[in-house]
Scaffold this active site. Structure first.
Site, short mmCIF file in Angstrom:
data_model
loop_
_atom_site.label_atom_id
_atom_site.label_comp_id
_atom_site.label_asym_id
_atom_site.label_seq_id
_atom_site.Cartn_x
_atom_site.Cartn_y
_atom_site.Cartn_z
N ASP A 15 -39.41 35.59 27.16
CA ASP A 15 -38.16 35.35 27.15
C ASP A 15 -38.08 34.73 28.03
O ASP A 15 -38.60 34.55 28.95
CB ASP A 15 -37.97 36.64 26.89
CG ASP A 15 -36.64 37.13 27.05
OD1 ASP A 15 -36.18 37.02 25.85
OD2 ASP A 15 -35.47 37.85 28.37
N ASP A 17 -33.61 34.93 29.75
CA ASP A 17 -33.12 35.13 30.12
C ASP A 17 -33.34 36.76 30.51
O ASP A 17 -33.91 38.07 29.99
CB ASP A 17 -31.34 35.22 29.59
CG ASP A 17 -31.44 34.32 29.14
OD1 ASP A 17 -30.90 34.11 29.62
OD2 ASP A 17 -30.49 34.16 27.71
N ASP A 214 -37.52 41.54 28.91
CA ASP A 214 -36.99 42.47 29.85
C ASP A 214 -36.51 43.45 29.12
O ASP A 214 -36.05 44.34 29.80
CB ASP A 214 -36.37 41.29 31.25
CG ASP A 214 -35.59 40.82 30.49
OD1 ASP A 214 -35.52 40.74 29.41
OD2 ASP A 214 -33.80 41.02 30.56
#
Length: 334
Positions: A15, A17, A214
């Site tokens: 991922d 961001d 995250d």
């Protein structure tokens, strides 16, 4: 086969961001992690729910901050949404676009006609994150959906991580239309749907990919749905308390403070740790409570406590004995 965690996988899907980037700057250790994977010969993919940039723009942004990337390695929810709509509608169909220019370009390149008004009789509305999205286009989207247009969302992330803290994401903008229309989007394309992960694996011919994220509610849930192992890093949205409370469909295979965990032994990151002692920490369970004692790496304490909370101990029943344990739980807002 290497003895570190990443060495067991034939593709690593990042991922962006909160994992590799905070808006437009690299997270500490991200550059080193990517370059070490490349040195080891491990294929890499980047899969992002952020629909504000095209694949080439994402690759250029990453390269510009020192994280090597090629456009072919990048999958975005904007591209995936446009491709899906093009599969379902005749060529040239009018699609009202709520989002950034990147999403409009993806819709155009997919053979569809991007429009900005409900008066253009769009047969679909596609909504993705864009920092300039405002009331005017949201009003047009509401009118179009009420008139019968199918409502596609690139993703439903409520927030975007940033150096200043979480900022409103596409899910927050979707909430405006959800409130106005009293309904949910017809189709959500990005994570937690598994398409970005499965497409990345198929492109690379990977049989054993690892997904890194995250967010438990998008990255990790998407990986679980795709049948892939996953690593949660604590550099973005989801924190220790979120992991301790995670339902089964949002539980990662591994947890690490940051991307350096890729190069540590897998057994030091696997979650939960099924036992009573690890790395200087001890957990004592009695009835419906769990007591943490000792000191050491916070990740080991987290892995140990997940074994308790994932088997029924509520967060409110966790406590610490030692000063280090008490301080750690307090830092996790427990």
């Amino acid at each position: 086969m290497s003895d570190h965690l990443a060495g067991a996988y034939d593709l690593v899907i990042f991922d962006l961001d909160g994992v590799v980037l905070l808006i437009d700057r690299p997270i500490p250790g991200a550059v080193e992690a990517v370059e070490r994977l490349r040195a080891d010969g491990t294929p890499i993919a980047y899969a992002t729910n952020n629909a504000s940039r095209r694949a080439a723009e994402v690759a250029a942004l990453l390269d510009g901050v020192g994280v090597s990337a090629a456009p072919a390695e990048v999958l975005t929810s904007a591209g995936a949404a446009a491709a899906l709509i093009a599969e379902r509608l005749p060529a040239g169909s009018p699609v009202l676009v709520v989002g950034a220019e990147a999403l409009r370009a993806e819709v155009r390149d997919a053979g569809l006609t991007p429009v900005e008004s409900a008066g253009d009789a769009p047969v679909a509305v596609v909504q993705g994150y864009g920092p300039e999205v405002g009331w005017t286009i949201l009003a047009e989207a509401a009118l179009a959906v009420r008139a019968g247009a199918t409502w596609y969302a690139t993703n439903t992330d409520r927030t975007l991580p940033s150096p200043r803290g979480p900022l409103p994401g596409n899910g927050s903008l979707i909430a405006v239309l959800r409130t106005a229309l009293d309904r949910d989007p017809d189709v959500v394309v990005g994570k937690p749907q598994p398409a970005l992960f499965t497409t990345a694996a198929a492109r690379n011919g990977a049989g054993r990919p690892l997904a890194i994220g995250d967010r438990l509610d998008t990255d990790i849930q998407g990986a679980v749905g795709a049948g892939m192992d996953s690593l949660l890093v604590l550099t973005g949205v989801s924190g220790p308390a979120d992991l301790l409370a995670a339902p089964a469909e949002r539980r990662p295979t591994f947890v690490a403070a940051d991307l350096s965990g890729l190069f540590r032994p897998a057994d030091r990151a696997r979650v939960p740790f099924s036992g009573t002692e690890v790395g200087g920490w001890r957990v004592t369970r009695s009835g419906g409570t769990a007591v943490l004692d000792g000191s050491g790496d916070p990740i080991d304490a987290l892995r140990l406590l997940c074994d308790s909370t994932w088997s029924g101990v509520p967060l409110s029943a966790l406590s610490g004995v030692s000063g280090a344990a008490t301080a750690l739980l307090r830092s996790w807002n427990l």
